[in-house]
Design a protein around this motif. Structure first.
Motif, PDB file in Angstrom:
ATOM      1  N   THR A  43      40.791  21.536 -17.420  1.00 39.42           N
ATOM      2  CA  THR A  43      41.423  22.159 -16.471  1.00 39.42           C
ATOM      3  C   THR A  43      41.308  21.491 -14.969  1.00 39.42           C
ATOM      4  OG1 THR A  43      41.970  24.318 -17.519  1.00 39.42           O
ATOM      5  CG2 THR A  43      42.044  24.181 -15.031  1.00 39.42           C
ATOM      6  N   TYR A  44      40.081  20.879 -14.800  1.00 41.89           N
ATOM      7  CA  TYR A  44      39.765  20.020 -13.755  1.00 41.89           C
ATOM      8  C   TYR A  44      40.549  18.938 -13.680  1.00 41.89           C
ATOM      9  CZ  TYR A  44      37.179  16.816 -10.716  1.00 41.89           C
ATOM     10  OH  TYR A  44      36.843  16.058  -9.804  1.00 41.89           O
ATOM     11  N   GLU A  45      40.677  18.264 -14.675  1.00 44.55           N
ATOM     12  CA  GLU A  45      41.647  16.864 -14.865  1.00 44.55           C
ATOM     13  C   GLU A  45      43.092  17.080 -14.639  1.00 44.55           C
ATOM     14  OE1 GLU A  45      40.848  13.912 -14.138  1.00 44.55           O
ATOM     15  OE2 GLU A  45      38.667  14.328 -14.526  1.00 44.55           O
ATOM     16  N   HIS A  46      43.412  18.311 -15.309  1.00 43.19           N
ATOM     17  CA  HIS A  46      44.940  18.567 -14.858  1.00 43.19           C
ATOM     18  C   HIS A  46      45.160  19.084 -13.398  1.00 43.19           C
ATOM     19  CE1 HIS A  46      46.933  18.779 -18.783  1.00 43.19           C
ATOM     20  NE2 HIS A  46      45.718  18.972 -19.360  1.00 43.19           N
ATOM     21  N   ASN A  47      43.996  19.673 -12.832  1.00 47.48           N
ATOM     22  CA  ASN A  47      44.416  20.056 -11.358  1.00 47.48           C
ATOM     23  C   ASN A  47      44.149  18.631 -10.501  1.00 47.48           C
ATOM     24  OD1 ASN A  47      44.582  22.118  -9.260  1.00 47.48           O
ATOM     25  ND2 ASN A  47      42.570  21.318  -8.694  1.00 47.48           N
ATOM     26  N   GLN A  48      43.410  17.734 -10.904  1.00 49.35           N
ATOM     27  CA  GLN A  48      43.438  16.498 -10.342  1.00 49.35           C
ATOM     28  C   GLN A  48      44.744  15.840 -10.248  1.00 49.35           C
ATOM     29  OE1 GLN A  48      40.203  17.082  -8.750  1.00 49.35           O
ATOM     30  NE2 GLN A  48      40.413  14.856  -8.600  1.00 49.35           N
ATOM     31  N   GLY A  49      45.572  15.933 -11.346  1.00 49.74           N
ATOM     32  CA  GLY A  49      46.713  15.631 -11.529  1.00 49.74           C
ATOM     33  C   GLY A  49      47.938  16.065 -10.579  1.00 49.74           C
ATOM     34  N   ARG A  50      47.662  17.574 -10.426  1.00 50.63           N
ATOM     35  CA  ARG A  50      48.233  18.420  -9.378  1.00 50.63           C
ATOM     36  C   ARG A  50      48.334  17.934  -8.192  1.00 50.63           C
ATOM     37  NH1 ARG A  50      47.544  22.307  -5.741  1.00 50.63           N
ATOM     38  NH2 ARG A  50      45.279  22.374  -6.240  1.00 50.63           N
ATOM     39  N   LEU A  51      46.937  17.578  -7.820  1.00 51.31           N
ATOM     40  CA  LEU A  51      46.697  17.018  -6.363  1.00 51.31           C
ATOM     41  C   LEU A  51      47.258  15.706  -6.200  1.00 51.31           C
ATOM     42  CD1 LEU A  51      42.867  18.151  -5.996  1.00 51.31           C
ATOM     43  CD2 LEU A  51      44.849  19.216  -4.895  1.00 51.31           C
ATOM     44  N   ALA A  52      47.319  14.819  -7.283  1.00 52.87           N
ATOM     45  CA  ALA A  52      47.924  13.624  -7.149  1.00 52.87           C
ATOM     46  C   ALA A  52      49.454  13.629  -6.840  1.00 52.87           C
ATOM     47  CB  ALA A  52      47.833  12.809  -8.480  1.00 52.87           C
ATOM     48  N   VAL A  53      50.078  14.718  -7.293  1.00 51.27           N
ATOM     49  CA  VAL A  53      51.457  14.938  -6.999  1.00 51.27           C
ATOM     50  C   VAL A  53      51.459  15.231  -5.422  1.00 51.27           C
ATOM     51  CG1 VAL A  53      53.419  16.428  -7.281  1.00 51.27           C
ATOM     52  CG2 VAL A  53      52.123  15.671  -9.295  1.00 51.27           C
ATOM     53  N   GLU A  54      50.567  15.905  -4.839  1.00 51.57           N
ATOM     54  CA  GLU A  54      50.871  16.431  -3.603  1.00 51.57           C
ATOM     55  C   GLU A  54      50.487  15.077  -2.743  1.00 51.57           C
ATOM     56  OE1 GLU A  54      49.216  20.917  -3.428  1.00 51.57           O
ATOM     57  OE2 GLU A  54      47.970  19.432  -2.805  1.00 51.57           O
ATOM     58  N   GLU A  55      49.649  14.115  -3.096  1.00 43.87           N
ATOM     59  CA  GLU A  55      49.270  13.156  -2.258  1.00 43.87           C
ATOM     60  C   GLU A  55      50.253  12.308  -2.281  1.00 43.87           C
ATOM     61  OE1 GLU A  55      45.739   9.476  -2.089  1.00 43.87           O
ATOM     62  OE2 GLU A  55      45.663  11.215  -3.409  1.00 43.87           O
ATOM     63  N   GLU A  56      51.120  11.961  -3.483  1.00 43.36           N
ATOM     64  CA  GLU A  56      52.072  10.937  -3.643  1.00 43.36           C
ATOM     65  C   GLU A  56      53.105  11.501  -2.793  1.00 43.36           C
ATOM     66  OE1 GLU A  56      54.418   7.748  -5.184  1.00 43.36           O
ATOM     67  OE2 GLU A  56      52.221   8.273  -5.250  1.00 43.36           O
ATOM     68  N   PHE A  57      53.768  12.637  -2.723  1.00 41.52           N
ATOM     69  CA  PHE A  57      55.144  13.142  -2.250  1.00 41.52           C
ATOM     70  C   PHE A  57      54.871  13.739  -0.853  1.00 41.52           C
ATOM     71  CE2 PHE A  57      55.688  12.950  -7.002  1.00 41.52           C
ATOM     72  CZ  PHE A  57      56.897  11.817  -6.893  1.00 41.52           C
ATOM     73  N   GLY A  58      53.769  14.402  -0.417  1.00 42.22           N
ATOM     74  CA  GLY A  58      53.488  14.770   0.871  1.00 42.22           C
ATOM     75  C   GLY A  58      54.336  16.154   0.728  1.00 42.22           C
TER      76      GLY A  58
END
Length: 359
Positions: A43-58
């Motif tokens: 789950t930690y890594e899936h959440n890192q993916g979520r955070l990557a979406v936020e960082e990419e699209f602001g």
């Protein structure tokens, strides 16, 4: 004065409407997690993916998530609530969410759904997974080379094809370099339960295992191995580098960020279509964590060469000759397994002892 008040009210209303429009313009992306975001693994890594979406699209996106959602009826309720909250895209990140995802998707045809590790699709449901078994091959090679007791322990989660593939792949590659190796398998029937995982690791160590592999999500087996001493482990789903250089000597790292960004962008630009994705080391969805200096240099070099051959497609983790557990032929010399067989794998390869539980 009344005119000024009317003007101010008009400005306030315009600002409010602009705020509403801006909020409506955002793409809302939801995530349903089977464990806590701090599990240190899956789950930690899936959440890192979520955070990557936020960082990419602001500010073009809003992400939401619910953690520790049990598989089953609770999942359907959680996914439904997320759809009702206005999510445009929902990632459901555990195998046991499959039927719940399909059921909710039928009720919300305008919402896009992405289900991890499953196989059921619909016009608004995609599936995606990683070829974790490629990483298990690398782990099996290291395990077979480094065990002194010739006993490798494996903490299995649930008897589903994904887990069975992992056991088989690790065993095949351990056996290739160590004909005397044995696998002892404990089924924990959980994805995340630190107490159960620690107990399983301790039980395997008591049975003589000096290498522990896991298909569960917490770092508890690493801690148990560290306490026991002279035990080798591998990070699962995440690097778990806090336990390096020993007992954790390498890891499988799930890299979901690029996929989550790609699929979110597809929703944003209107190109999203239902698809099935199954990618491995070559595509970057499966990473092999640093192999520490606790691993002899020659073994490290061999493991890295295996990793690179898997990544390039030069080598397939399931290459014959291979028999099934009962001795019946499966793959002839040089023949490789097809994805259909791998996706539905329900048998052990020859040499693994014990039975696969029926449920």
């Amino acid at each position: 004065m009344r005119a000024v008040k009317s003007l101010l009210a008009g400005v306030a209303l315009a600002a409010s409407l602009a705020g509403v429009a801006q909020a409506q313009d955002k793409t809302k992306v939801g995530f349903i997690f089977v464990g806590p975001v701090g599990d240190g693994g899956w789950t930690y890594e899936h959440n890192q993916g979520r955070l990557a979406v936020e960082e990419e699209f602001g500010d073009q996106v809003e992400t939401i998530y619910q953690e520790s959602v049990p598989e089953g009826a609770d999942a359907e309720r959680a996914i439904t609530q997320m759809a009702l909250s206005g999510a445009d895209l929902i990632f459901t990140t555990s195998f046991g969410y499959m039927d719940a995802t399909i059921a909710v998707a039928e009720k919300f045809p305008d919402v896009k759904f992405e289900h991890a590790t499953g196989y059921k699709t619909a016009p608004n449901v995609s599936v995606y997974s990683a070829r974790f078994y490629e990483g298990r091959a690398v782990q099996g090679h290291i395990a077979g080379k480094m065990t002194k007791s010739n006993i490798v322990g494996y903490i299995a989660s649930f008897p589903i094809p994904e887990v069975i593939r992992g056991i088989n792949s690790a065993y095949i590659h351990a056996k290739k370099v160590n004909p005397d190796v044995q696998f002892k398998i404990i089924w924990a029937y959980t994805w995340f339960d630190p107490a159960k995982e620690a107990d399983a690791a301790k039980a395997l160590i008591e049975q003589g295992a000096d290498v522990i592999l896991q298909h569960t999500d917490s770092t508890a087996p690493q801690a148990a191995a560290q306490e026991a001493g002279n035990i080798i482990t591998f990070g699962q789903a995440s690097d778990m580098a806090d336990y390096a250089p020993m007992p954790r000597v390498s890891s499988i790292i799930d890299n979901w960020g690029p996929y989550y960004i790609e699929r979110t962008k597809a929703v944003m630009d209107g190109t999203w279509e239902s698809a099935s994705t199954w990618a491995g080391i070559g595509a970057g969805m499966v990473g092999i964590g640093e192999i520490t200096d606790a691993v002899p240099a020659d073994v490290k070099a061999e493991a890295e060469a295996l990793r690179d051959a898997l990544a390039s497609g030069e080598y397939h983790a399931f290459t014959g000759p291979l028999n099934k557990q009962d001795g019946s032929p499966w793959l002839a010399e040089g023949e490789t397994a097809d994805d259909g067989t791998l996706a539905g794998m329900n048998f052990y390869v020859e040499g693994i002892e014990g039975e696969i539980p029926s449920s």
